[in-house]
Write a protein that holds these residues in place. Structure first.
Motif, PDB file in Angstrom:
ATOM      1  N   PRO A1155       0.793  -1.075   0.063  1.00 42.52           N
ATOM      2  CA  PRO A1155       0.026   0.110   0.020  1.00 42.52           C
ATOM      3  C   PRO A1155       0.759   1.355   0.012  1.00 42.52           C
ATOM      4  N   LEU A1156       1.921   1.273   0.690  1.00 44.68           N
ATOM      5  CA  LEU A1156       2.718   2.434   0.727  1.00 44.68           C
ATOM      6  C   LEU A1156       3.537   2.808  -0.713  1.00 44.68           C
ATOM      7  N   LEU A1157       3.795   1.987  -1.590  1.00 44.93           N
ATOM      8  CA  LEU A1157       4.096   1.931  -2.934  1.00 44.93           C
ATOM      9  C   LEU A1157       3.145   2.348  -3.799  1.00 44.93           C
ATOM     10  N   LYS A1158       2.148   1.576  -3.740  1.00 46.77           N
ATOM     11  CA  LYS A1158       1.109   2.002  -4.679  1.00 46.77           C
ATOM     12  C   LYS A1158       0.308   3.134  -4.407  1.00 46.77           C
ATOM     13  N   SER A1159       0.477   3.862  -3.133  1.00 48.16           N
ATOM     14  CA  SER A1159      -0.133   4.983  -2.822  1.00 48.16           C
ATOM     15  C   SER A1159      -0.161   6.347  -3.783  1.00 48.16           C
ATOM     16  N   GLN A1160      -1.226   6.813  -4.227  1.00 58.27           N
ATOM     17  CA  GLN A1160      -1.211   7.844  -5.326  1.00 58.27           C
ATOM     18  C   GLN A1160      -1.101   9.390  -4.254  1.00 58.27           C
ATOM     19  N   GLU A1161      -1.083   9.016  -3.093  1.00 56.90           N
ATOM     20  CA  GLU A1161      -1.201  10.584  -2.441  1.00 56.90           C
ATOM     21  C   GLU A1161       0.092  11.044  -2.456  1.00 56.90           C
ATOM     22  N   LEU A1162       0.089  12.517  -2.802  1.00 56.72           N
ATOM     23  CA  LEU A1162       1.413  13.302  -2.598  1.00 56.72           C
ATOM     24  C   LEU A1162       1.430  14.301  -1.501  1.00 56.72           C
ATOM     25  N   GLY A1163       0.431  14.480  -0.891  1.00 58.26           N
ATOM     26  CA  GLY A1163       0.419  15.404   0.204  1.00 58.26           C
ATOM     27  C   GLY A1163      -0.388  16.706  -0.325  1.00 58.26           C
ATOM     28  N   SER A1164      -1.229  17.351   0.678  1.00 62.04           N
ATOM     29  CA  SER A1164      -1.819  18.823   0.079  1.00 62.04           C
ATOM     30  C   SER A1164      -0.931  19.671   0.816  1.00 62.04           C
ATOM     31  N   SER A1165      -0.108  19.602   1.551  1.00 57.25           N
ATOM     32  CA  SER A1165       0.721  20.568   2.365  1.00 57.25           C
ATOM     33  C   SER A1165       2.073  20.169   2.729  1.00 57.25           C
ATOM     34  N   VAL A1166       3.048  21.288   3.266  1.00 65.67           N
ATOM     35  CA  VAL A1166       4.268  20.826   3.459  1.00 65.67           C
ATOM     36  C   VAL A1166       4.346  19.754   4.529  1.00 65.67           C
ATOM     37  N   ASP A1167       3.798  19.787   5.480  1.00 64.72           N
ATOM     38  CA  ASP A1167       3.745  19.023   6.435  1.00 64.72           C
ATOM     39  C   ASP A1167       3.553  17.476   6.218  1.00 64.72           C
ATOM     40  N   GLU A1168       2.646  17.386   5.257  1.00 62.23           N
ATOM     41  CA  GLU A1168       2.096  16.083   4.795  1.00 62.23           C
ATOM     42  C   GLU A1168       3.131  15.698   3.703  1.00 62.23           C
ATOM     43  N   VAL A1169       3.915  16.264   2.901  1.00 62.76           N
ATOM     44  CA  VAL A1169       4.773  15.873   1.922  1.00 62.76           C
ATOM     45  C   VAL A1169       6.142  15.407   2.793  1.00 62.76           C
ATOM     46  N   GLU A1170       6.549  16.346   3.835  1.00 62.45           N
ATOM     47  CA  GLU A1170       7.592  15.992   4.483  1.00 62.45           C
ATOM     48  C   GLU A1170       7.414  14.572   5.351  1.00 62.45           C
ATOM     49  N   GLN A1171       5.940  14.284   5.814  1.00 65.25           N
ATOM     50  CA  GLN A1171       5.672  13.259   6.582  1.00 65.25           C
ATOM     51  C   GLN A1171       5.814  12.032   5.470  1.00 65.25           C
ATOM     52  N   LEU A1172       5.290  12.293   4.052  1.00 69.46           N
ATOM     53  CA  LEU A1172       5.419  11.278   3.318  1.00 69.46           C
ATOM     54  C   LEU A1172       7.043  10.725   2.827  1.00 69.46           C
ATOM     55  N   ILE A1173       7.825  11.827   2.886  1.00 68.92           N
ATOM     56  CA  ILE A1173       9.123  11.533   2.363  1.00 68.92           C
ATOM     57  C   ILE A1173       9.935  10.870   3.683  1.00 68.92           C
ATOM     58  N   ARG A1174       9.460  11.274   4.850  1.00 69.44           N
ATOM     59  CA  ARG A1174      10.004  10.393   6.164  1.00 69.44           C
ATOM     60  C   ARG A1174       9.621   9.119   5.825  1.00 69.44           C
ATOM     61  N   ARG A1175       8.345   8.842   5.578  1.00 65.06           N
ATOM     62  CA  ARG A1175       7.855   7.628   5.488  1.00 65.06           C
ATOM     63  C   ARG A1175       8.660   6.769   4.532  1.00 65.06           C
ATOM     64  N   HIS A1176       8.895   7.443   3.107  1.00 64.23           N
ATOM     65  CA  HIS A1176       9.563   6.456   2.266  1.00 64.23           C
ATOM     66  C   HIS A1176      10.941   6.340   2.522  1.00 64.23           C
ATOM     67  N   GLU A1177      11.583   7.395   3.212  1.00 66.30           N
ATOM     68  CA  GLU A1177      13.008   7.130   3.477  1.00 66.30           C
ATOM     69  C   GLU A1177      13.020   5.917   4.628  1.00 66.30           C
ATOM     70  N   ALA A1178      11.922   5.917   5.577  1.00 65.61           N
ATOM     71  CA  ALA A1178      12.106   4.657   6.249  1.00 65.61           C
ATOM     72  C   ALA A1178      11.826   3.443   5.494  1.00 65.61           C
ATOM     73  N   PHE A1179      11.074   3.255   4.451  1.00 68.32           N
ATOM     74  CA  PHE A1179      10.920   2.301   3.768  1.00 68.32           C
ATOM     75  C   PHE A1179      12.191   1.825   3.151  1.00 68.32           C
ATOM     76  N   ARG A1180      12.995   2.877   2.487  1.00 65.86           N
ATOM     77  CA  ARG A1180      14.076   2.466   1.910  1.00 65.86           C
ATOM     78  C   ARG A1180      15.325   1.937   2.909  1.00 65.86           C
ATOM     79  N   LYS A1181      15.212   2.371   3.838  1.00 67.47           N
ATOM     80  CA  LYS A1181      16.312   1.756   5.092  1.00 67.47           C
ATOM     81  C   LYS A1181      15.709   0.343   5.325  1.00 67.47           C
ATOM     82  N   ALA A1182      14.362   0.178   5.528  1.00 70.96           N
ATOM     83  CA  ALA A1182      14.058  -1.160   5.727  1.00 70.96           C
ATOM     84  C   ALA A1182      14.252  -2.089   4.492  1.00 70.96           C
TER      85      ALA A1182
END
Length: 1568
Positions: A1155-1182
């Protein structure tokens, strides 16, 4: 002949009648004086003599025929008895062939018991036959052999029958024990299997009722197990007994069954404990939930009550509300205590680690919060009600007191001058009640004032109104008190004056009536005693009335003096008082005068009447005292004395009365009046007559006493003289006894007579005392009395002398008879003993002479002791009689000498007989010892071949023990042989001639046999030693082979591993087998050394020993190779399961990240985008961390390398392996004729992550079939997880252990070198599917096991099967319509519950491993287990609904409850026979109820049983405990019926539900 003699008897009777007629005619002729009388008389004599001779001949012939008939009957009975005994023996022999099962054995035993009873009945008949034969033989000595020979044959047949019967009984006893053991073992194993299935149930209760039901059923199972524990012990003991006995039992199969029994018993106990722990925890949890629900209902009800409550506006309403709230508070506290107990129970469950601890904690928190909330609301509502109650109470009290003061003020202001209406209460009677009420309510006013002050202090805003109301109340109260006091004074004075006036008027009226009555009393005088008494009673009544009125007037004077001086009516009261006092004084004096006159008149009349009565009484008694007749005999004198004594008693009793009358009459006579003159005349007459009566009575009594003494003496003297005369006539009889008994009888009779005469001496002395008394009195007849007394004394003295003479004569005669009897008996006894002591019989053999010697020793001992005692007794008796001076002393001395001489002869004869028997005993004992020793030697020689022949049937230890026992027996014979030689040497010195030669011959025969036995024993010892070594070797080989077979069986018999932990457990078990093999290697070497030794010693069984050694070596090699192969296979399985476990974890991680990789959500604000980026970075480390795991999964496993080597293909990792799919393009595939057939494909099936669906399933694969060049697309359908695999080819070559180890090392190096996975290749047009890793592991396990797995019916119907190995698996290509596994969200994993079937020490099964079973086994059906039996009294009340039974009497029956039915029998044997009471059917307890019959009072311990069809029974037990036991058993049986009904209904419901469930569409996607 007998019938002919019967006809002859009839002829003889008729002839005898004719002879009697002839004699009668002859007598008539002779009596008539016939001239030929002499001739007639001679003819008569001749006829009578011939007739007598004929009668004698007939009687002799009849007796001969009777004896012959008895003999023939005896012989016939003997032949019948012999045939009967033979028939019974043949019958017993025929029964030995049957009895192959327990029923047959029991039937044969019953037949033998019947036969034994028949034999017991025959024994008395045999005894009778023997006695009859002996009697006939004694009567007919010439035919004794013919008579006794048949009975000897019967004796032999009877002995044979006894031996046959005993042998058959022994055989049947052994066979019955074996059959009984087999049946008990089979029954116990059947019960054990059934109970294990019941205990192993995995049903978990969902409610309290279900938990209690399951727990009760489980406890009942434990009781049943405990009940069978004794049977288990009995089976073990029976097996040990059978093992010890020499019986034909398959020992190996029996041991196997016993091992199964032990294992099953232990498993049953362990399963029961595990199941009980689970059920107890569930039961406690459901109890807690029930208590929580009850507490929540109570709290909810209380909250509703507080929410709907309203404040009342009256005192009564507030009081009721407070009382109601107090009850509510009490209930609340009780409920809170219940809540606290529930919380404590929940906390205890949490500490104990219950399975449902989380649910327990949630329920506790919710319950605690609601209880605290309810308590706070209750306190708040109580405070509000208290305030409202105080306010309303004060208001009500003020209103009530004001109304009362107003009412009482109106009553006190009522004017007193107005007279009350007729019939109304006077004012002075109502006013005191008003004053009392006023004093009582003064405290009420003070209480209201106090409440008002308190209310003002509590609520200052109401102080004005409260104080005004209080002042108004005080003013009204003061006015009421003033008015009441004034009115009280006026009413008191008026009432007192009026009461005094009315009282004086009443007294005056009563005095007037009394004066009128006094004029009538005593006016007419007293004519008689009765009228005077009546007037005196009336005068006493008037005096008492005057006295009472005087007291009343005194009280009225005191009241008048207390009146005030100004009181109205005081003068009228004074006048009334003086008038009443004057009249009372004038009335007292006339009353006294009247009383004096009436008393004097009454006394005169009374005394005159009493004097007349006494004079008449004295006149009646005076004639009796003046009688002159004193009686002529003793009886008349006694009558006169009795009458005179009665007269004296009457005078004595009447004297006080006469004295009293005389005294009173003297007092009246002293008065000078006309009435007193008559009294004086009567007084003088009575005194004179009374003195005369007393004097006459005393004189008559004295005369009667003297006459009575004289007559009594004459009567006693006459009786004594008569009795002495009778006794003298009896003693003068000279009768002597004819024998000892008659003399003893006469002596006893004489002693009784002597005792009677001695006792009569007291009578004579009493008579003498009477005589002296008469002489002292000086009676006129004293001289005659003295003569009579002297005559009596002389008669008594002569009688005593006669008694003594008669006694001496009878005693001497009795002693003589007694001595004669003793001497005769002793001489006869000595003669009998001489016959026995003089017997010439010395015995035919040792047993005979021993028996004779024992009997003679017993005879000599008994004869010596008894004879010596009897001789001494006779000599003593003779000496005593001679010393006494018996008149027959000479005859007595001759008897003594003869007896002593006979006794001395007998002792000498006995001594001679004892010496002869001792010598004969020694000789026959030597011959018997020789015979016994020879028999023992021969028996030992016969045992030697049997001992040597046991080498194939016994163990080495048994042979050694048998040989040792045999040698011990032989050693015992050494002492006997030596003792025999010594005895022969002694006997040769005593005997010569034939006896000496016989002794020497027997001795040589024994010594020769002894030497032969010793030589044979030595040969047997050597043979047994060789055979024992061979048996020990064969036993060791057999044990080792059995152990190796068990080890080989354990290597391949374990369950298939499902995960890594199970593989490691199997590897540990396999390693323990290796340890055991190493420990047993020493035993194997020892066994082989023993075999080599036997071969080198040239044993006869050398070939057999060699074959055993070869088998042992081959089996050892097979075991070692099997261990190595299985060990390598376990290592491969561990590697595969590790790979499968890691693959499942990786797949789950990928699914969670989808679900994380197939999600089309890009965020509607800076905070949401930063949160998505952090989630993606955590995924890359895992993903980087997971890269190493994926690399290890791409490496080759050992199995993959082996399969690649076998198929000569390059190794490919399991996750990246390619399978040839469809050709590119569907059209090309359709047109090409040489297109290769595609391999079947395996696809993943998406499954829901539920606890019951944690095991993955496989899709069923449909192969691509080519028919005529056409290609069908593959169709995937969901099937069962079990697939069929092909077994290994027979010719397939498997690599050895060295090659496998080398491959494993290469695989480890390849894994270390490889770091990048090979990208998977997908065929976009292929319609293939993929298989889960768990299914691949399962296929590998089945492949390694080498056996096909049966498929489900639907798999058998489908043409496609999964590939046989991993090399045939298609590539893993995802379905185009479904997301990949790594794109799916990862569900939360729940802990898998432990399987209840696993033991406490077994590891958990892996999630990826397939389940061992598709579903738990269904629970066993409930059965009837309740049994109860005993005697009860039954009364049949109702036979159906409302219909009374025809027979309602009480009957004592034996009742049996079994299998849910109740049977009534006549006694305890009825259930075995199956015959119920009156043929009644068994009573079904389905829907039956049992309860105590409280309405039945006639008997105790009675309970009532109602069946489902409406029948009703009354049953009486022996006591309360028995009744309760029956009630529990009946209730349990009815409950079992209900459970059976529910179980059958549940089966119907389950089957219908399963058939009606729709099947799930395999192609439908899962719900997210």
């Amino acid at each position: 002949m007998r019938s002919r003699f019967e006809s002859l008897d009839q002829e003889m009777n008729s002839v005898m009648g004719r002879v009697l007629d002839v004699n009668q005619v002859v007598q008539q002729l002779v009596d008539g004086g016939h001239p030929s009388s002499d001739e007639v008389r001679s003819c008569q004599d001749h006829l009578n003599s011939r007739w007598n001779r004929v009668v004698e001949l007939v009687e002799n012939k009849k007796s001969q025929l009777s004896s012959v008939l008895k003999i023939q009957n005896f012989l016939l009975e003997c032949s019948e008895m012999k045939e009967q005994v033979r028939e019974k023996r043949r019958t017993i022999e025929a029964t030995q062939s049957g009895g192959s099962d327990l029923g047959g054995v029991l039937a044969l035993q019953r037949r033998l018991s019947t036969m034994e009873a028949a034999l017991v009945a025959l024994e008395p008949r045999l005894v009778e036959l023997q006695q009859e034969g002996e009697t006939l033989a004694a009567a007919h000595p010439e035919r004794a052999l013919e008579i006794l020979l048949p009975f000897e044959e019967i004796g032999h047949e009877w002995d044979n029958l006894k031996r046959t019967l005993q042998g058959c009984e022994d055989t049947l006893t052994v066979a019955g024990r074996l059959q009984q053991f087999i049946q008990d073992l089979d029954n116990f194993l059947g019960w054990l299997v059934k109970t294990q299935a019941a205990v192993g149930s995995e049903e978990v209760p969902e409610s309290l009722a279900e938990a209690e039901k399951l727990l009760n059923v489980h406890v009942a199972l434990k009781e049943e197990i405990n009940g069978y524990e004794e049977d288990y012990a009995k089976i073990q003991a029976a097996s040990e007994l059978l093992a010890l006995e020499d019986m034909e039992v398959p020992h190996l199969s029996l041991q196997q069954w016993l091992q199964k029994l032990d294992a099953g018993w232990g498993k049953l106990l362990q399963s029961w404990d595990t199941r009980r722990e689970l059920l107890v925890q569930s039961h406690v949890f459901h109890l807690f939930l029930r208590d929580v629900q009850q507490c929540q209902k109570l709290l909810c009800k209380q909250e509703t009550t507080l929410a709907n409550a309203e404040l009342p506006d009256t005192v009564e309403g507030v009081t009721k509300a407070l009382k109601k709230h107090k009850d509510f508070t009490t209930t609340l506290e009780l409920n809170l205590q219940k809540v606290q107990l529930v919380l404590q129970a929940g906390e205890s469950l949490r500490r104990q680690g219950n399975l449902h601890s989380d649910r327990v904690a949630e329920a506790m928190e919710e319950l605690r919060a609601r209880s605290e909330q309810s308590r706070g609301r209750a306190r708040e509502w109580a405070e509000r009600l208290q305030r409202q109650r105080d306010l309303e109470r004060f208001r009500g009290a003020c209103r009530e007191l004001a109304a009362w003061v107003a009412d009482r003020t109106r009553m006190a202001a009522d004017p007193t001058r107005d007279p009350p209406p007729r019939g109304a209460a006077r004012p002075w009677l109502q006013h005191p009640a008003l004053l009392a009420e006023l004093a009582q309510n003064r405290e009420w006013l003070r209480r209201i004032e106090k409440e008002g002050e308190e209310l003002v202090q509590a609520k200052p805003e109401l102080s004005g109104a409260v104080r005004r109301q209080l002042e108004e109340l005080r003013r009204c109260w003061q006015e009421l008190e003033t008015t009441s006091q004034a009115r009280s004074r006026r009413l008191a004075e008026a009432a007192a004056t009026e009461r005094l006036v009315r009282s004086y008027a009443d007294v005056e009226a009563r005095l007037g009536r009394l004066e009128e009555q006094l004029e009538n009393v005593g006016s007419g005088g007293g004519g008689d005693l009765r009228s005077v008494s009546h007037q005196l009673k009336r005068l006493q009544t008037m005096e008492s009335q005057v006295e009472e009125w005087s007291k009343e007037v005194g009280e009225l004077q005191a009241q008048a003096a207390a009146l005030p001086a100004q009181a109205a009516g005081r003068d009228a009261v004074g006048e009334r008082q003086s008038a009443v006092g004057t009249r009372i004084v004038r009335l007292i004096e006339p009353l006294k005068e009247r009383r004096r006159i009436l008393l004097a008149s009454k006394e005169v009349h009374q005394v005159s009447h009493e004097l007349e009565d006494e004079v008449m009484w004295v006149q009646d008694r005076l004639p009796l005292a003046m009688l002159k007749d004193h009686g002529t005999n003793l009886q008349t004198v006694q009558q006169f004395i009795k009458k005179n004594q009665n007269l004296r008693r009457e005078i004595q009793v009447h004297r006080p009365r006469v004295d009293e009358v005389l005294e009173r009459a003297a007092a009246v006579a002293s008065i000078r009046s006309p009435e007193a003159e008559a009294v004086r005349g009567l007084l003088e007459r009575l005194a004179t007559m009374w003195a005369e009566l007393q004097e006459k009575t005393e004189r008559r009594q004295q005369a009667l006493d003297a006459t009575y003494q004289l007559e009594q003496y004459y009567f006693d003297v006459a009786e004594v003289e008569a009795w002495l005369g009778e006794q003298e006539l009896l003693l003068m009889n000279e009768e002597k006894g004819k024998d000892e008994q008659s003399t003893l009888h006469l002596l006893k009779k004489h002693l009784l007579t002597e005792q009677t005469i001695d006792n009569y001496e007291e009578t004579i002395a009493q008579l003498s005392r009477q005589c002296r008394a008469l002489l002292e009195l000086g009676h006129p007849q004293s001289e005659q009395v003295s003569r009579r007394q002297s005559q009596v004394d002389r008669l008594y003295v002569s009688l005593k002398e006669l008694v003594e003479e008669r006694k001496v004569h009878l005693e001497q005669q009795y002693w003589l008879y007694q001595l004669s009897r003793e001497v005769d008996e002793l001489e006869h006894w000595i003669a009998e003993k001489e016959v026995v002591a003089g017997s010439p019989e010395l015995g035919q053999d040792f047993e005979h002479v021993t028996l004779l010697q024992e009997k003679f020793l017993e005879f000599a001992s008994e004869t010596g002791s008894v004879g010596q005692e009897r001789i001494a007794a006779v000599n003593q008796m003779v000496d005593e009689l001679i010393d006494y001076g018996h008149r027959d002393a000479a005859t007595i001395a001759e008897w003594k000498d003869g007896v002593n001489e006979a006794w001395a002869d007998l002792l000498e004869l006995m001594e001679t007989r004892a010496q002869m028997l001792a010598a004969s005993h020694e000789l026959h004992k030597f011959f018997n010892d020789c015979k016994e020793v020879l028999g023992q030697i021969e028996e030992k020689r016969r045992r030697l071949p049997e001992l040597a022949a046991r080498d194939g049937r016994s163990s080495a230890g048994a042979l050694q023990r048998a040989l040792g026992a045999f040698q011990h027996d032989v050693e015992l014979l050494v002492a006997q042989v030596r003792q025999l030689q010594e005895g022969a040497a002694q006997l040769r010195t005593l005997y010569a001639g034939d006896n000496a030669e016989a002794i020497a011959g027997r001795e040589q025969e024994v010594l020769h046999a002894w030497k032969e036995l010793l030589a044979a024993c030595e040969e047997c010892r050597l043979h047994v030693a060789s055979v024992a070594e061979k048996i020990r070797f064969v036993g060791a080989v057999r044990d080792l082979l059995a152990w190796m077979d068990g080890v080989i069986h354990q290597m391949g018999a374990g369950e298939k591993p499902r995960d890594v932990s199970s593989v490691e457990l199997l590897m540990n078990d396999h390693q323990s087998l290796k340890t055991e093999m190493e420990a047993r290697a020493k035993n194997v070497a020892t066994c082989l050394e023993l075999g080599k030794t036997l071969i080198l010693s040239k044993s006869p069984a050398a070939d057999e020993i060699k074959s055993h050694m070869e088998k042992l070596l081959a089996k050892k090699k097979e075991m070692t190779e099997k261990w190595d192969k299985h060990w390598e296979w376990l290592q491969q399985m561990r590697e595969v399961h590790q790979f499968a476990q890691e693959a499942v974890v990786a797949d789950a991680w990928l699914t969670a990240q989808e679900p994380l990789l197939k999600s089309q959500e890009l965020g509607s604000s800076v905070d949401e985008v930063e949160q998505l980026i952090r989630r993606h970075e955590a995924f890359r480390k895992a993903a980087a961390a997971w890269e190493e795991r994926f690399s290890s999964l791409r490496r080759l496993t050992t199995i993959e390398k082996l399969k690649a080597e076998q198929n000569q293909q390059p190794p490919t990792p399991l996750l990246t392996r390619k399978f040839p799919g469809d050709p590119a393009g569907g059209a090309g595939g359709a047109g090409g004729g040489d297109t290769p057939r595609p391999e079947p494909r395996v696809a993943y099936v998406r499954h829901e992550l539920r606890p019951e669906r944690l095991q993955p399933k496989l899709d069923r694969v449909q192969p691509l079939a080519t028919a005529g060049g056409a290609e069908e697309p593959p169709v995937a359908t969901v099937t069962e997880p079990v697939v069929a695999t092909k077994p290994e080819e027979p010719g397939e070559v498997r690599p050895g252990p060295v090659e496998r180890r080398r491959e494993r090392r290469e695989r480890r190096l390849e894994r270390q070198e490889s770091s990048e996975p090979e990208p998977p290749r997908h065929d976009g047009k292929s319609g293939g599917s993929k298989a889960t890793l768990a299914d691949i592991v399962e296929q590998l396990q089945e492949k390694e096991a080498g056996g096909p797995v049966p498929a489900s019916p639907r798999d058998r119907d489908s043409p496609a099967r999964l590939p046989a190995g991993p090399e045939a698996l298609p590539e893993r290509t995802p379905r185009p319509e479904r997301p990949r596994a790594r794109d799916r969200p990862k569900p939360r994993r729940r802990p898998r519950p432990r399987d209840s079937a696993q033991g406490p020490g077994e590891p958990r099964r892996s999630r990826s491993a397939p389940a061992q079973g598709s579903a738990p086994p269904p629970p066993p059906p409930p059965t009837h287990t309740v049994t109860h039996e005993g005697f009860l009294l039954r009364k049949h009340e109702l036979d159906g609904a409302g219909k009374k039974a025809s027979n309602r009497s009480w009957v004592n029956l034996y009742c049996v409850l079994a299998k849910g039915d109740l049977g009534f029998y006549k006694d305890a044997k009825g259930p075995a026979a199956g015959a119920t009471h009156g043929g009644e059917p068994l009573l079904s307890l389905h829907r039956a109820t049992a309860e105590v019959a409280n309405d039945y009072k006639k008997k105790k311990n009675v309970f009532k049983l109602k069946t489902g069809d409406g029948s009703e029974f009354l049953l009486q037990a022996k006591d309360e405990e028995d009744m309760q036991g029956w009630l529990r058993a009946l209730a349990a049986s009815a409950q079992e019926h209900a459970e059976l009904a529910r179980w059958h209904q549940g089966l119907l419901t389950t089957s219908s539900t399963d058939e009606g469930l729709p099947r799930r569409d395999p192609d439908r996607p899962r719900r997210k």
